[in-house]
Write an enzyme that holds these catalytic residues in place. Structure first.
Site, PDB file in Angstrom:
ATOM      1  CG  LEU A 282     -16.983   7.283 -23.928  1.00  0.00           C
ATOM      2  CD1 LEU A 282     -16.127   8.453 -24.429  1.00  0.00           C
ATOM      3  CD2 LEU A 282     -16.711   6.066 -24.772  1.00  0.00           C
ATOM      4  CG  ASP A 385     -17.600  21.190  -6.928  1.00  0.00           C
ATOM      5  OD1 ASP A 385     -18.663  21.777  -6.695  1.00  0.00           O
ATOM      6  OD2 ASP A 385     -17.100  20.347  -6.169  1.00  0.00           O
ATOM      7  CD  GLN A 793     -24.196  -1.682  19.707  1.00  0.00           C
ATOM      8  OE1 GLN A 793     -24.646  -1.109  18.734  1.00  0.00           O
ATOM      9  NE2 GLN A 793     -24.189  -1.140  20.907  1.00  0.00           N
ATOM     10  CD  GLU A 828     -29.085  -1.666  22.970  1.00  0.00           C
ATOM     11  OE1 GLU A 828     -28.452  -0.599  22.803  1.00  0.00           O
ATOM     12  OE2 GLU A 828     -29.856  -1.851  23.924  1.00  0.00           O
ATOM     13  NE  ARG A 906     -29.553   6.117  29.644  1.00  0.00           N
ATOM     14  CZ  ARG A 906     -28.685   5.961  30.651  1.00  0.00           C
ATOM     15  NH1 ARG A 906     -27.905   6.965  31.003  1.00  0.00           N
ATOM     16  NH2 ARG A 906     -28.586   4.829  31.295  1.00  0.00           N
ATOM     17  CD  GLU A1303     -24.591   5.354  26.295  1.00  0.00           C
ATOM     18  OE1 GLU A1303     -24.540   4.872  27.443  1.00  0.00           O
ATOM     19  OE2 GLU A1303     -25.602   5.305  25.589  1.00  0.00           O
TER      20      GLU A1303
HETATM   21  C1  LIG Z   1     -17.619  10.218  -3.606  1.00  0.00           C
HETATM   22  C2  LIG Z   1     -17.821  11.139  -4.755  1.00  0.00           C
HETATM   23  C3  LIG Z   1     -17.588  12.481  -4.579  1.00  0.00           C
HETATM   24  C4  LIG Z   1     -17.783  13.348  -5.633  1.00  0.00           C
HETATM   25  N1  LIG Z   1     -17.549  14.676  -5.414  1.00  0.00           N
HETATM   26  C5  LIG Z   1     -17.732  15.546  -6.416  1.00  0.00           C
HETATM   27  C6  LIG Z   1     -17.466  16.917  -6.202  1.00  0.00           C
HETATM   28  O1  LIG Z   1     -17.062  17.333  -5.121  1.00  0.00           O
HETATM   29  N2  LIG Z   1     -17.697  17.757  -7.228  1.00  0.00           N
HETATM   30  C7  LIG Z   1     -18.158  17.320  -8.428  1.00  0.00           C
HETATM   31  O2  LIG Z   1     -18.326  18.139  -9.328  1.00  0.00           O
HETATM   32  N3  LIG Z   1     -18.377  16.029  -8.669  1.00  0.00           N
HETATM   33  C8  LIG Z   1     -18.181  15.126  -7.694  1.00  0.00           C
HETATM   34  N4  LIG Z   1     -18.419  13.808  -7.903  1.00  0.00           N
HETATM   35  C9  LIG Z   1     -18.911  13.370  -9.209  1.00  0.00           C
HETATM   36  C10 LIG Z   1     -17.816  12.714 -10.118  1.00  0.00           C
HETATM   37  O3  LIG Z   1     -16.785  12.207  -9.391  1.00  0.00           O
HETATM   38  C11 LIG Z   1     -17.223  13.666 -11.062  1.00  0.00           C
HETATM   39  O4  LIG Z   1     -18.201  14.137 -11.914  1.00  0.00           O
HETATM   40  C12 LIG Z   1     -16.063  13.061 -11.863  1.00  0.00           C
HETATM   41  O5  LIG Z   1     -15.335  14.061 -12.460  1.00  0.00           O
HETATM   42  C13 LIG Z   1     -16.517  12.080 -12.918  1.00  0.00           C
HETATM   43  O6  LIG Z   1     -15.379  11.604 -13.596  1.00  0.00           O
HETATM   44  P1  LIG Z   1     -15.135  10.092 -13.948  1.00  0.00           P
HETATM   45  O7  LIG Z   1     -13.935  10.047 -14.773  1.00  0.00           O
HETATM   46  O8  LIG Z   1     -15.127   9.259 -12.769  1.00  0.00           O
HETATM   47  O9  LIG Z   1     -16.436   9.781 -14.790  1.00  0.00           O
HETATM   48  P2  LIG Z   1     -16.965   8.411 -15.325  1.00  0.00           P
HETATM   49  O10 LIG Z   1     -17.863   7.807 -14.310  1.00  0.00           O
HETATM   50  O11 LIG Z   1     -15.873   7.572 -15.803  1.00  0.00           O
HETATM   51  O12 LIG Z   1     -17.825   8.950 -16.523  1.00  0.00           O
HETATM   52  C14 LIG Z   1     -18.863   9.870 -16.301  1.00  0.00           C
HETATM   53  C15 LIG Z   1     -19.645  10.140 -17.586  1.00  0.00           C
HETATM   54  O13 LIG Z   1     -18.851  10.840 -18.497  1.00  0.00           O
HETATM   55  C16 LIG Z   1     -18.836  10.168 -19.741  1.00  0.00           C
HETATM   56  N5  LIG Z   1     -17.547  10.423 -20.344  1.00  0.00           N
HETATM   57  C17 LIG Z   1     -16.350  10.211 -19.774  1.00  0.00           C
HETATM   58  N6  LIG Z   1     -15.390  10.611 -20.616  1.00  0.00           N
HETATM   59  C18 LIG Z   1     -15.980  11.078 -21.708  1.00  0.00           C
HETATM   60  C19 LIG Z   1     -15.501  11.633 -22.918  1.00  0.00           C
HETATM   61  N7  LIG Z   1     -14.234  11.794 -23.141  1.00  0.00           N
HETATM   62  N8  LIG Z   1     -16.412  11.990 -23.842  1.00  0.00           N
HETATM   63  C20 LIG Z   1     -17.721  11.837 -23.614  1.00  0.00           C
HETATM   64  N9  LIG Z   1     -18.229  11.327 -22.494  1.00  0.00           N
HETATM   65  C21 LIG Z   1     -17.363  10.956 -21.564  1.00  0.00           C
HETATM   66  C22 LIG Z   1     -19.087   8.739 -19.379  1.00  0.00           C
HETATM   67  O14 LIG Z   1     -19.580   7.980 -20.432  1.00  0.00           O
HETATM   68  C23 LIG Z   1     -20.087   8.871 -18.269  1.00  0.00           C
HETATM   69  O15 LIG Z   1     -21.382   9.071 -18.777  1.00  0.00           O
HETATM   70  C24 LIG Z   1     -18.226  12.896  -6.877  1.00  0.00           C
HETATM   71  C25 LIG Z   1     -18.452  11.524  -7.061  1.00  0.00           C
HETATM   72  C26 LIG Z   1     -18.258  10.663  -6.012  1.00  0.00           C
HETATM   73  C27 LIG Z   1     -18.498   9.209  -6.224  1.00  0.00           C
END
Ligand SMILES: Cc1cc2nc3c(=O)[nH]c(=O)nc-3n(C[C@H](O)[C@H](O)[C@H](O)COP(=O)(O)OP(=O)(O)OC[C@H]3O[C@@H](n4cnc5c(N)ncnc54)[C@H](O)[C@@H]3O)c2cc1C
Ligand code: FES
Ligand code: FES
Length: 1367
Positions: A282, A385, A793, A828, A906, A1303
């Site tokens: 998903l 989180d 560079q 560089e 340096r 620098e």
């Molecule tokens: C740059 C970056 C920063 C991030 N910072 C944080 C942060 O500060 N704190 C933190 O906690 N996380 C962080 N994350 C992790 C991530 O973004 C989170 O966990 C986010 O909430 C995932 O949601 P999504 O919708 O993108 O998940 P997706 O990638 O779309 O799905 C994640 C998983 O959940 C499953 N899934 C989705 N919906 C359902 C459903 N309804 N039922 C069953 N399974 C499901 C999917 O199959 C997949 O396995 C970060 C990620 C990135 C890339």
């Protein structure tokens, strides 16, 4: 194989144009598609959602017919995820021909772009904010909206200044209706109020709030110019397409060879699909799945987008709590909970507030805008989180599967292990229920990360405490508690025994002790636990619990009049978060008359192109037909013998055209920047992880990467040396390149000293993190010719490498570089082997080859700033005068020489910082006295290389660490000690150079005045006395930096100037424009010399067929060198034009040039310059001159977590007579923030003995997810920069007495390091700890918190604790 396909065409609008999405692209990102259709303004900086370079705006028509505009990271957004949406990219807003959009114009005019690679992302984040709000955004909202965008060049201040004006935009100016009205009426884009140039904003009363560079009263500020769309052809804002407004959510099913994409719109259909494809993935925001696809190479044959399932998008407040659909985005969750707070009873709010607060620091806005609640829950990350909050709050998750009844699972029971949950393959998470808090129930969120904004947690927590009257008069006890922690185990965990220790107890210091004892026993992190930082993480658990208890006591005291908190008032500092005001800056520079082209604060010449995405970087060049894509085959071992390389499996990958290894290299396989001690492709031994073993070329990038992974390599592992300690123990040094500096009789002077101190200083390395990864496009030509477009560079280095590995004469190879998206020294030398690797197949196959490193590859294999260690002995008189310094310096060179010896040189010549040291023995080689052996430590890391400052900052930081220790141990105020030893005019350095025009003391005194030092010391002391758990620190740091390459022959430069008959002038010189404004400055010198307007001068690119043998653009010397070479060419032209000028006195340059042309005068001149009268390292005059500066920094630290803010920074920098104060100020600010990152935030973690949880020799921190550069939230809240007045450099008459700037200011960022250390001293004092302590850099939250040793961290580490660091 899924074959079903949708009935309707899947469509997307991009910048108002309709596209039918091609089939078979389920695994594609929006970014790939945008770049394929030629919209290369959207950049690939990291591919993992961590830099914001790919930000676009995605607009959708919601079920209630409202329009939703949001910033999105195109690098993670699935292509089919935007079906039915309108995507606006930076190209959709404006351009120099049609007029810039106000957002673009402001950024360009406010000097908000340097290299420009991050710029389109910033533009789009700001634009999406404007479009998403009916009201003008506040300054806070603007800063928050930029939290997901990284800039490595500017230090953010000018970007914030540029955008601040939009906090005063006409209300509603960017609503869809207003824009439509503008369009209908043929009007220009919305108007932002005109800026002021005054020192105080009329609106807020704050300095420079309108974004103009503020002037000191006697100086000249620079106007911000237009804030409406700049003049040009009329163009409209991108309006939401009518077709999409009419369109209802479509169900999609799109088959594909790699994966099929489904998008159900009802829960029933989703459950049906999930039953049919139980292992389907998903997808909501794809912020987890996208990472798995790209970096873990996961294969998911069926992807189901659940963003449009109506039932999973509901958010329903009820009587007892809120039900939130699993597809609800985190932004919507945050906004809804924030709004809901107003409509529920006060006691019900804490849980809503905790979620909102936690989400504020959850990723950046573009991630929150797409990531779904369900995605976060279902991922079950141990550092999620939100999950600890759901667990502490008592939330319930609801699961559905076709044919099985709905299941309700408590959040506490849902997480079973590392990324495993109580959910069957056919089930989906539909919604979660979050109960409100009850009366006298308090819940608090906690998170500590390396960086506040957009970072994953080190430890996080949700802690809920419910209070009830005990029965005794005015007495309250804990009725119930639940504690949940993340980042301490393989999953988010509860701490029931610690909770039980609280229940029935009053909230007082005794309860704290009991609860802490229980949690220490219950939450235990094994010493070898992944992530390391065990003592810190354990301390954070205690700190969070302590904060939660104090918070509950204070909250209860606010709720119940009769209750008084048992904690002293100074404990409020444990729970009062620092409320960061919007940051602002002041800049001071001298004015020049308006008619002078030199000295004017012109903006970067490419700024207009950068803000609209038209500035072309290497990977934006449209590849010629037939171009192949290359991917390197990297070593996976730190040190190993190659037993065999089987190309066969790679050749079977569809699309792969060839695999090339050492045996295929037509010329020499031996390479190296100085010594040829490296191999292009490894033959027998691989010396580090990531070292190329070969290169695969294919018809697509994906095929090339798949082919590279398929090459089968057999290794025999060999022992690996992974840090300086290993190298010292093994005696592994790069032989033959050691240098040392001696003056006076050091041994005698030490003996005669009253005080002698000895010890070690250590500091980690630093990743360049230029936003543009290394890229090249190599095009073969006739007769063996090769042209390479390279992000380098030093095109000359590429030129040599290519000719050498291809076995070609240099005259058949041309290397061209238009601009770089940042370099900072990292491009560089280390870009050359990437280019050479791509050149081999291009030459052999006679086909163009493109290569662009992924961010993780780039970080792993192209080296970093060297980590340094120094063992010192310093001798002083009893009055604190330095008598002698004996120091052995080590740097971690990696596996080959590269530039490590010059970097060491340096360091050796900057070990004096700004202090007279009569006797010194500073050496890079061990000496007989038993002081250890040192040199350039040869290890099995990638080769480390140049980085802004080139060893100078490391040398100075060693010295300043020693000075700080001396001051403490001798009980002399540090600034007094410094003043006592500071250089004066005419003093001679330890390497024998006399200081002429020494500005060290002037800068020192000016920064005292600018910062108001005297009064602020007392303020800081008063603050610290009143606050037990928040401390402030103030520090002052001087610097001196030598300008010239220390290798003498490199101090030469060429320039070629053509005058055309229309009066325009084309300049080519050997320097590369990488954001530092070199072309702008050189153009100013040329315009001045030829007496023409700046607009008549153009610099197109750097190319080896125009200027041969050019030194790298490095050492800050390029405006001196190329400005002087250009001035030389101008002098020649002027001499030739002189007779015509005399004859045609009132005529234009065009007329003069034409007259000369008709007279058959050569209108092209080659200029040359070599720095006179310098001798290189080892002579008494290695430097042409020195730059000076000083900075004051003030910080505030949360001593329980190590979180800190820079409250203010004042910098005075000597840049001589500035060629361009706007560019110079930009360099000072950017360097300061980068230097702060080096010394306080950025930490490289390598797989070594200290980090056994990382594979040996692997770089763990190889992307923005794990390696944190400063973000917008980290810069000084109040940032003041002054260019030293009345300074000029008699050594640089050719460039108008200006000085270098790239620098020299970098090291001043370390003023923040010393301010943090001072704050830690204050905390230690409260804990009864006196005296000096060792703090290695970077001063990350881990080191700061552990330095602020107290009874919470005490059980895990003592006052002398040193965090484990890769060095
Ligand atoms: C740059 C970056 C920063 C991030 N910072 C944080 C942060 O500060 N704190 C933190 O906690 N996380 C962080 N994350 C992790 C991530 O973004 C989170 O966990 C986010 O909430 C995932 O949601 P999504 O919708 O993108 O998940 P997706 O990638 O779309 O799905 C994640 C998983 O959940 C499953 N899934 C989705 N919906 C359902 C459903 N309804 N039922 C069953 N399974 C499901 C999917 O199959 C997949 O396995 C970060 C990620 C990135 C890339
Ligand atoms: S490229 Fe997308 S966030 Fe970095
Ligand atoms: S201008 Fe921001 S990264 Fe270069």
């Amino acid at each position: 194989m899924v074959t079903a396909s949708s009935d309707v065409d899947p469509i997307v609008y991009i910048n108002g144009k309709r596209y039918v999405l091609p089939p078979g692209r389920a695994e594609w990102t929006l970014l790939q598609y945008l770049r394929e259709v030629g919209l290369t303004g959207t950049k690939l900086g990291c591919g993992e959602g961590g830099c914001g370079a790919c930000t676009v705006m995605v607009s959708t028509c919601e079920p209630d017919s409202s329009l939703l505009h949001r910033a999105v990271n195109a690098c993670l957004c699935p292509l089919y995820g935007v079906e039915g949406a309108h995507v606006v990219t930076v190209e959709g807003l404006g351009n120099p021909r049609d007029g810039l959009h106000p957002v673009q114009a402001r950024l360009a005019l406010a000097h908000g772009s340097q290299c420009g690679f991050c710029t389109p992302g910033f533009v789009m984040s700001m634009y999406a904010l404007l479009r998403s709000k009916p009201e003008p955004p506040t300054e806070h909202e603007i800063e928050e909206a930029l939290a997901g965008n990284l800039c490595r060049c500017t230090g953010y201040r000018p970007i914030l200044d540029a955008f601040r004006a939009f906090a005063k935009v006409d209300p509603g100016a960017y609503t869809e209706e207003a824009l439509a009205a503008h369009k209908a009426n043929g009007m220009e884009a919305p108007v932002v109020p005109a800026p002021t140039n005054g020192a105080v904003c009329p609106s807020t009363g704050k300095p420079c709030d309108c974004g103009g560079v503020v002037s000191h009263s006697e100086d000249k500020g620079q106007g911000m110019g237009p804030t409406t769309r700049t003049p040009g052809k009329q163009s409209a804002e991108p309006i939401f397409p009518a077709e999409l407004r009419r369109r209802r959510p479509q169900e999609l099913s799109i088959p594909g060879p790699q994966a099929a994409w489904f998008r159900p719109t009802t829960l029933d259909r989703l459950l049906e699909l999930k039953k049919e494809y139980p292992h389907a993935k998903l997808v909501i925001g794809n912020t987890e799945v996208g990472i798995e696809l790209k970096f873990k190479h996961a294969a998911y044959p069926v992807l189901i987008g659940v963003t449009h399932v109506a039932e999973m998008n509901e958010l329903t407040p009820g009587e007892k709590g809120v039900t939130v659909g699993a597809s609800v985005t985190l932004t919507r969750l945050m906004e809804s909970f924030a709004a809901l707070r107003a409509s529920v009873a006060p006691h019900q709010r804490p849980v809503l507030a905790a979620v909102v607060e936690q989400l504020r620091y959850f990723a950046g806005p573009p991630i929150r805008n797409t990531a779904g609640l369900g995605g976060n829950v279902a991922t079950a990350s141990p550092i999620s989180d939100l999950n600890p909050l759901w667990m502490a709050a008592g939330a319930t998750f609801f699961l559905r599967g076709r044919g099985t009844p709905e299941r309700a699972v408590s959040a506490r029971d849902f997480f079973l292990g590392y990324r495993t949950v109580d959910m069957q393959p056919h089930e989906v998470l539909v919604k979660i229920f979050v109960p409100y808090t009850a009366e006298h129930e308090y819940i608090k969120e906690f998170k500590q990360a390396h960086r506040r904004d957009d970072d994953i947690a080190i430890v996080n927590a949700g802690i809920r405490i419910r209070m009830a009257p005990s029965g005794e008069e005015g007495a309250w006890v804990v009725a119930d508690a639940s504690l949940a922690f993340g980042g301490v185990a393989a999953k988010s965990i509860m701490a029931p025994r610690a909770a039980a220790a609280l229940v029935g107890q009053p909230l007082d210091p005794a309860a704290v002790q009991r609860a802490l004892a229980a949690v220490r026993e219950e939450v235990v992190i094994a010493p070898s636990a992944p992530g390391g930082m065990v003592e810190f993480r354990q301390s954070l658990v205690s700190s969070f619990l302590f904060k939660a208890i104090v918070h509950a006591a204070h909250a209860l005291a606010e709720d119940v009049e009769a209750y008084a908190s048992a904690f002293p008032p100074s404990y409020a500092s444990a729970i009062t978060p620092y409320s960061r005001p919007p940051s602002y800056g002041l800049q001071y520079h001298s004015a020049v008359p308006e008619e002078d082209v030199v000295g004017q604060p012109y903006r970067h010449m490419a700024a207009d192109l950068q803000v609209c995405g038209e500035a072309q970087y290497t990977d934006d060049i449209p590849p010629p037909p037939g171009t192949l894509h290359a991917a390197l085959v990297p070593s996976t071992q730190a040190h190993a013998r190659l037993l065999g390389v089987d190309k066969g499996p790679a050749l079977l990958v569809p699309g792969v055209v060839g695999v090339f290894t050492a045996e295929d290299v037509p010329g020499g396989n031996d390479i190296g920047a100085v010594a040829h001690d490296e191999e292009l492709f490894a033959t027998e031994i691989v010396p580090c992880v990531g070292h190329p073993i070969g290169v695969v070329v294919a018809e697509t990038e994906a095929a090339a990467r798949a082919g590279a992974r398929a090459v089968a390599v057999r290794y025999e592992p060999l022992p690996a040396l992974l840090d300086i300690d290993d190298a010292i123990a093994a005696g592994s040094f790069i032989e033959g390149w050691g240098h040392s500096v001696h003056s006076g009789d050091c041994a005698l002077a030490l003996e005669a000293s009253d005080v002698v101190l000895e010890g070690w200083v250590k500091m980690g390395g630093q990743e360049h993190f230029y936003l543009e990864p290394n890229a090249s496009l190599v095009i073969p030509g006739e007769g063996g010719e090769v042209t390479s477009f390279s992000s380098s560079q030093c095109p000359d280095k590429h030129h040599r490498y290519l000719a050498h590995v291809l076995g070609l004469p240099m005259h058949k190879v041309t290397v061209r570089t238009k601009r770089l998206g940042g370099g900072f020294g990292g491009k560089e030398t280390r870009s050359a082997f990437v280019n050479a690797a791509a050149a081999v197949p291009a030459h052999l196959l006679r086909r163009p080859v493109r290569i662009c490193l992924d961010r993780d590859e780039d970080m792993h294999i192209t080296g970093q700033r060297h980590a340094f260690a120094a063992k010192y002995r310093i001798g002083l008189s009893s009055a604190g005068e330095i008598r002698a310094l004996d120091v052995d310096i080590y740097n971690n060179a990696g596996y080959s020489l590269d530039l490590s010896f010059s970097i060491m040189d340096r360091a050796l010549t900057h070990i004096d910082s700004v202090y007279r040291i009569p006797a010194i023995r500073a050496q890079a080689r061990g000496w007989q006295g038993g002081w250890g052996m040192g040199w350039l430590c040869k290890t099995n890391q990638s080769t480390h290389t140049a980085f802004r400052g080139f060893g100078g900052p490391q040398g100075m930081l060693i010295m300043e660490q020693i000075m700080e220790r001396v001051a403490k141990e001798m009980d002399i105020p540090l600034n007094t000690l410094r003043e006592r030893n500071m250089y004066n005019e005419g003093d001679v350095t330890h390497f024998g150079q006399r200081l002429e025009g020494c500005q060290a003391r002037r800068c020192w005194e000016e920064v005292h005045t600018l910062s108001g030092w005297a009064a602020r010391e007392a303020d800081v002391a008063a603050f610290n006395a009143a606050n037990r758990f928040r401390k402030r620190g103030l520090s002052l740091l001087p610097t001196k930096f030598g300008i010239s390459f220390t290798t003498k022959f490199m101090n030469q430069a060429g320039a070629l100037i053509h005058c055309y008959t229309d009066g325009t002038v084309l300049v080519t010189h050997g320097g590369v424009e990488m954001g530092q404004g070199l072309h702008t400055k050189v153009a100013q010198v040329v315009a001045h010399a030829l007496q023409i307007p700046l607009a008549q001068v153009y610099i197109a690119e750097t190319a080896t067929d125009k200027i041969p043998n050019a030194s790298p653009t490095a050492a800050s010397a390029s405006s001196d060198l190329y400005g002087a070479a250009a001035a030389d060419a101008c002098a020649q032209l002027n001499a030739r034009l002189e007779p015509y000028r005399a004859k045609l006195q009132d005529k234009s340059f065009k007329d003069i040039v034409n007259a000369a042309y008709l007279d058959r005068v050569d209108l092209s001149a080659h200029g040359f310059y070599s720095t006179p009268d310098i001798g290189g390292f080892g002579s008494e005059k290695p430097y042409n001159y020195f730059c000076y500066g000083a900075a004051v920094a003030e910080v505030e630290v949360d001593t329980l977590t190590g979180d800190f803010h820079v409250l203010r920074a004042d910098v005075v920098m000597d840049v001589g007579k500035s060629l361009n104060p706007a560019i110079d100020i930009g360099q000072v600010e950017g360097a300061f923030v980068q230097g702060m990152g080096w010394s306080c935030i950025e930490e490289l973690v390598w797989g070594d003995k200290k980090h056994p949880w990382v594979k040996p020799g692997w770089l763990f921190t190889r992307g923005p997810g794990t390696y944190k550069i400063p973000s917008v939230n980290d810069i000084p809240v109040d940032f003041r920069v002054m260019l030293l007045r009345n300074s000029h450099c008699h050594r640089t008459p050719q460039v108008h007495s200006s000085k270098a700037v790239g620098e020299p200011p970098f090291y001043l960022g370390a003023s923040v390091f010393f301010a943090l250390k001072n704050a830690a001293y204050a905390a230690r004092q409260d804990a009864g700890l006196e005296g000096w302590f060792r703090l290695d850099s970077p001063a990350t939250p881990e080191r700061i918190r552990m330095a602020c040793c107290d009874e919470l961290s005490g059980p895990f580490a003592g006052p002398d604790f040193q965090a484990l660091a890769s060095c």
